[in-house]
Enzyme design. Structure first.
Site, mmCIF file in Angstrom:
data_model
loop_
_atom_site.group_PDB
_atom_site.id
_atom_site.type_symbol
_atom_site.label_atom_id
_atom_site.label_comp_id
_atom_site.label_asym_id
_atom_site.label_seq_id
_atom_site.Cartn_x
_atom_site.Cartn_y
_atom_site.Cartn_z
ATOM 1 C CG HIS A 1 -6.192 -8.475 1.288
ATOM 2 N ND1 HIS A 1 -6.453 -8.792 -0.028
ATOM 3 C CD2 HIS A 1 -6.101 -7.127 1.320
ATOM 4 C CE1 HIS A 1 -6.510 -7.684 -0.748
ATOM 5 N NE2 HIS A 1 -6.294 -6.673 0.049
ATOM 6 N NE ARG B 1 -3.351 -3.220 -1.562
ATOM 7 C CZ ARG B 1 -2.801 -4.078 -0.701
ATOM 8 N NH1 ARG B 1 -1.489 -4.256 -0.708
ATOM 9 N NH2 ARG B 1 -3.548 -4.752 0.151
ATOM 10 N NE ARG C 1 -3.584 -2.217 2.774
ATOM 11 C CZ ARG C 1 -3.315 -3.387 3.356
ATOM 12 N NH1 ARG C 1 -2.099 -3.601 3.858
ATOM 13 N NH2 ARG C 1 -4.241 -4.323 3.435
ATOM 14 C CE1 TYR D 1 -6.716 -5.419 -5.931
ATOM 15 C CE2 TYR D 1 -6.800 -6.890 -4.045
ATOM 16 C CZ TYR D 1 -6.621 -5.631 -4.564
ATOM 17 O OH TYR D 1 -6.351 -4.574 -3.736
ATOM 18 C CE LYS E 1 -6.186 -1.048 5.165
ATOM 19 N NZ LYS E 1 -7.537 -1.293 4.604
ATOM 20 C CG HIS F 1 -6.206 1.059 -4.708
ATOM 21 N ND1 HIS F 1 -6.027 0.205 -3.638
ATOM 22 C CD2 HIS F 1 -7.313 0.619 -5.360
ATOM 23 C CE1 HIS F 1 -6.992 -0.701 -3.633
ATOM 24 N NE2 HIS F 1 -7.775 -0.474 -4.666
#
Length: 296
Positions: free
Chosen positions: A266, A243, A146, A275, A170, A240
């Protein structure tokens, strides 16, 4: 006071990014202003659902998209769940709320040719900024990290010998991402250019401005947009999308969905499955061209 406690909760307990916390606080503050103006309320801790519904009507009337409205309501919902958690309220007003319908957004990745042109055909300056910009594009495409993860990379996170990089994702979750062989010489060249800067104020951060301070998110966006605008006709040229491109190209080449999930950082497979749309489209083209019944 409740809002301040909520912000602390998001930052300290939930480990949300500064950007996310700021967005939540802004959404809730806008609703507070709405209630002050229309209902003379200084606190939103105990409001009926009709007040929120009226706010939604105003937001939609002002031209806000359903997706943006849903995001604001999600901020409110999180706030009221927090109030429940600390015992301030028993039932929050959004318990029966249904999100507004939104059209499914499909983002089109860059083609392999577009990435190749951006990395090879575009003329990068030979100065520090040109070397840095090329590495930023190459690293985003090589790792799928990211934008904020790239900005927060430290020099110590690099392992050129092992060809890996440690990424803080994250909620402060760390993961190790392989470095593609093509990008390793660019990393080494950038480190030499970085070391030659007259002043380095931030010795830990990997990516710096020429003034020696850490790069920022909007600069990374501008870098991607600037170089890809030269080789792509897409309206959106962003980190993004790069990515998204990383994930799509891996899947098109036969990568396992679970492996891509781990590389992207994720928490669930559902996040990665978005995706697969372009991967399936690619498979359909291959099937159409290769199946013997299609050749008749």
């Amino acid at each position: 006071m409740s809002l301040e406690a909520f912000i602390s909760y998001l930052s300290l307990e939930k480990n949300y990014s500064h950007h996310t916390v700021t967005a939540y606080a802004k959404d809730i503050s806008v609703f507070v202003e709405f209630c002050e103006l229309n209902y003379q309320l200084s606190s939103i801790d105990d409001v009926p659902y009709v007040f929120i519904r009226n706010w939604i009507i105003v937001l939609v009337s002002d031209g806000l998209s359903n997706r943006s409205v849903n995001r604001k309501i999600a901020s409110l919902k999180a706030y009221y769940k927090f109030l429940q958690k600390i015992g301030r309220i028993e039932v929050h007003p959004l318990v029966k709320h249904k999100a507004l319908k939104t059209s499914k957004k499909i983002e089109i990745p860059f083609s392999f040719e577009e990435v190749e042109k951006a990395l090879n055909a575009v003329n990068f300056n030979t100065d520090f900024e040109g070397v840095r910009d090329k590495l930023i594009i190459g690293l985003l495409y090589a790792t799928g990290i990211r934008r904020i993860e790239l900005v927060n990379l430290k020099v110590k996170d690099l392992d050129l010998k092992g060809k890996t990089i440690k990424v803080l994702g994250k909620r402060n979750k760390e993961r190790i991402v392989p470095l593609a062989p093509f990008v390793c010489p660019w990393v080494a060249f950038y480190l030499d250019s970085r070391e030659a800067l007259p002043v380095i104020n931030d010795k830990e951060s990997l990516f710096l401005l020429k003034t020696g301070v850490k790069v920022y998110e909007s600069l990374v966006y501008r870098i991607i947009n600037r170089y890809f605008s030269k080789v792509s006709s897409k309206q959106k040229n962003s980190p993004h999308i790069l990515r998204h491109t990383f994930a799509t190209h891996l899947l098109n080449e036969g990568a396992d969905l679970n492996s891509v999930k781990e590389l992207l950082g994720h928490s669930s497979l559902a996040s990665t499955q978005v995706y697969t749309h372009n991967s399936i489209a690619e498979l359909k083209k291959v099937h159409l061209a290769a199946h013997p019944r299609n050749k008749k």
